[in-house]
Write a protein that holds these residues in place. Sequence first.
Motif, PDB file in Angstrom:
ATOM      1  N   GLU A   3       0.841  -1.183   0.000  1.00 23.71           N
ATOM      2  CA  GLU A   3       0.000   0.000   0.000  1.00 23.71           C
ATOM      3  C   GLU A   3       0.878   1.235   0.000  1.00 23.71           C
ATOM      4  OE1 GLU A   3      -2.942   0.011   3.057  1.00 23.71           O
ATOM      5  OE2 GLU A   3      -3.360  -2.098   2.817  1.00 23.71           O
ATOM      6  N   SER A   4       0.512   2.206  -0.835  1.00 22.40           N
ATOM      7  CA  SER A   4       1.260   3.450  -0.893  1.00 22.40           C
ATOM      8  C   SER A   4       0.276   4.610  -0.946  1.00 22.40           C
ATOM      9  CB  SER A   4       2.169   3.472  -2.114  1.00 22.40           C
ATOM     10  OG  SER A   4       1.400   3.482  -3.292  1.00 22.40           O
ATOM     11  N   TYR A   5       0.759   5.776  -0.610  1.00 18.86           N
ATOM     12  CA  TYR A   5      -0.059   6.977  -0.706  1.00 18.86           C
ATOM     13  C   TYR A   5      -0.166   7.439  -2.147  1.00 18.86           C
ATOM     14  CZ  TYR A   5       0.573   7.106   4.319  1.00 18.86           C
ATOM     15  OH  TYR A   5       0.579   6.776   5.643  1.00 18.86           O
ATOM     16  N   CYS A  69       4.943   1.978   1.186  1.00 17.23           N
ATOM     17  CA  CYS A  69       5.330   2.997   2.174  1.00 17.23           C
ATOM     18  C   CYS A  69       4.342   3.085   3.324  1.00 17.23           C
ATOM     19  CB  CYS A  69       5.527   4.351   1.511  1.00 17.23           C
ATOM     20  SG  CYS A  69       4.052   5.106   0.831  1.00 17.23           S
ATOM     21  N   ARG A  70       3.090   2.757   3.092  1.00 19.54           N
ATOM     22  CA  ARG A  70       2.128   2.768   4.199  1.00 19.54           C
ATOM     23  C   ARG A  70       2.340   1.579   5.120  1.00 19.54           C
ATOM     24  NH1 ARG A  70      -3.479   3.027   1.848  1.00 19.54           N
ATOM     25  NH2 ARG A  70      -3.998   2.653   4.014  1.00 19.54           N
ATOM     26  N   ARG A  81       4.358  11.242   0.759  1.00 17.03           N
ATOM     27  CA  ARG A  81       4.028  10.549   2.004  1.00 17.03           C
ATOM     28  C   ARG A  81       3.747  11.548   3.130  1.00 17.03           C
ATOM     29  NH1 ARG A  81       8.080   6.039   4.464  1.00 17.03           N
ATOM     30  NH2 ARG A  81       6.655   5.097   5.926  1.00 17.03           N
ATOM     31  N   ILE A  85       0.058  12.027   4.950  1.00 16.06           N
ATOM     32  CA  ILE A  85      -0.070  11.810   6.394  1.00 16.06           C
ATOM     33  C   ILE A  85      -0.602  13.076   7.069  1.00 16.06           C
ATOM     34  CG2 ILE A  85       1.244  11.461   8.526  1.00 16.06           C
ATOM     35  CD1 ILE A  85       3.038   9.520   6.889  1.00 16.06           C
ATOM     36  N   ARG A  88      -4.134  13.574   6.183  1.00 16.61           N
ATOM     37  CA  ARG A  88      -4.934  12.400   6.589  1.00 16.61           C
ATOM     38  C   ARG A  88      -5.659  11.720   5.425  1.00 16.61           C
ATOM     39  NH1 ARG A  88      -5.874  13.575  12.714  1.00 16.61           N
ATOM     40  NH2 ARG A  88      -4.552  15.291  12.809  1.00 16.61           N
ATOM     41  N   GLU A  90      -5.603   8.466   2.819  1.00 18.95           N
ATOM     42  CA  GLU A  90      -5.095   7.108   2.648  1.00 18.95           C
ATOM     43  C   GLU A  90      -4.402   6.954   1.301  1.00 18.95           C
ATOM     44  OE1 GLU A  90      -5.448   4.292   4.780  1.00 18.95           O
ATOM     45  OE2 GLU A  90      -5.930   5.860   6.239  1.00 18.95           O
ATOM     46  N   HIS A  91      -4.819   7.764   0.340  1.00 17.02           N
ATOM     47  CA  HIS A  91      -4.324   7.662  -1.032  1.00 17.02           C
ATOM     48  C   HIS A  91      -4.450   9.030  -1.685  1.00 17.02           C
ATOM     49  CE1 HIS A  91      -4.029   6.010  -5.156  1.00 17.02           C
ATOM     50  NE2 HIS A  91      -3.486   4.967  -4.578  1.00 17.02           N
TER      51      HIS A  91
END
Length: 135
Positions: A3-5, A69-70, A81, A85, A88, A90-91
């Motif tokens: 999972e990545s942003y 990265c998540r 990233r 974050i 807030r 998730e993607h």
Amino acid sequence: MKESYCGLCDQCQLDNPEFLEAVAKVKSFVDQFRIYWWGHCFWGDEGFSLPEFRRGLEWFLSHPECPGCRGGRGLDRCPIRICAINRRYEHCSECPDLAQCDRFNLILKEYPDHKQHLLDLQQQISGRKTIQQGG
């Protein structure tokens, strides 16, 4: 699951069984050659380091999974990233400012169509939400 942003991991082949089988097969062929088998055929800019090539194949085989990265991989100081974050998300496809975002410059050098992929994904998600809301 990776999972990545930014969504770059969505297209990664690292945990694809067919990819890993192909890498293992290539490695088995390469392991049959002496280190400098091709050295006399391809010199200068045409050649490459067979030991480095082997090392690359071994790396793929020893890293069959990546959580993205998540999940704890990736660059801690990645601007994408950090932004996701802080905001807030998730993607990145959730971000209303995606089209104007300049944090993708590093990724776009290597993957020039990636941001458009995210914009397309954002459009699909937006369309699904409209349908679910009865619009």
